[in-house]
Design a protein around this motif. Structure first.
Motif: not given
Length: 160
Positions: A25-50
């Protein structure tokens, strides 16, 4: 000695995953995927944590170890999502799935040879002790007290 070897193998696997994804996916796509997965993952953890906190409030004594294990798995998933990498994200996603958490709990119990219990300092459903144990009759004495000792007069000199 095994931990450093495992850590080196993990880091090499993460680098290989970054290279593979970067190639696709290229360098920018890789960076975007890492940032997106971190944001979505932490949101899911927060939701399930509640949700886990709500379950703790309603947990019966037999459910307490499972609820505590779920909380530990969710906290671990949060750490895995915060670490940049695709392999750690996959492990974090796995910890968000309740059947995976139950399987890991069973495996941990088999490896340790014991069942997990949650101990309380007192006042729990059974009047303190171990959750999941049969309720024991307890005696509670409620009362007030008044301090009737005289306040210290201060140091006195010996009489001559």
């Amino acid at each position: 000695m095994r931990l450093p070897l495992f850590l080196i193998a993990y880091l090499l696997a993460e680098i290989a995953a970054f290279a593979w994804v970067g190639e696709k996916v290229g360098v920018l796509g890789t960076v975007a995927l890492v940032v997106l997965s971190t944001i979505v993952g932490l949101w899911l953890v927060q939701r399930q944590g509640l949700d886990a906190l709500r379950k703790v409030a309603r947990a019966t004594p037999g459910e307490a170890p499972v609820v505590a294990w779920d909380g530990l798995c969710l906290a671990t998933a949060g750490v895995l999502f915060a670490v940049p990498g695709f392999i750690s994200d996959l492990a974090g996603i796995a910890l968000l799935v309740p059947p995976v958490r139950r399987a890991l709990l069973g495996q941990a119990q088999r490896l340790s040879g014991t069942r997990f219990t949650v101990r309380t300092a007192g006042g729990g459903m059974n009047g303190g002790g171990t959750y999941g144990s049969p309720a024991r009759p307890t005696t509670v004495i409620d009362g007030d007290f008044v301090d009737v000792t005289k306040p210290d007069q201060g140091p006195t000199l010996p009489k001559e």
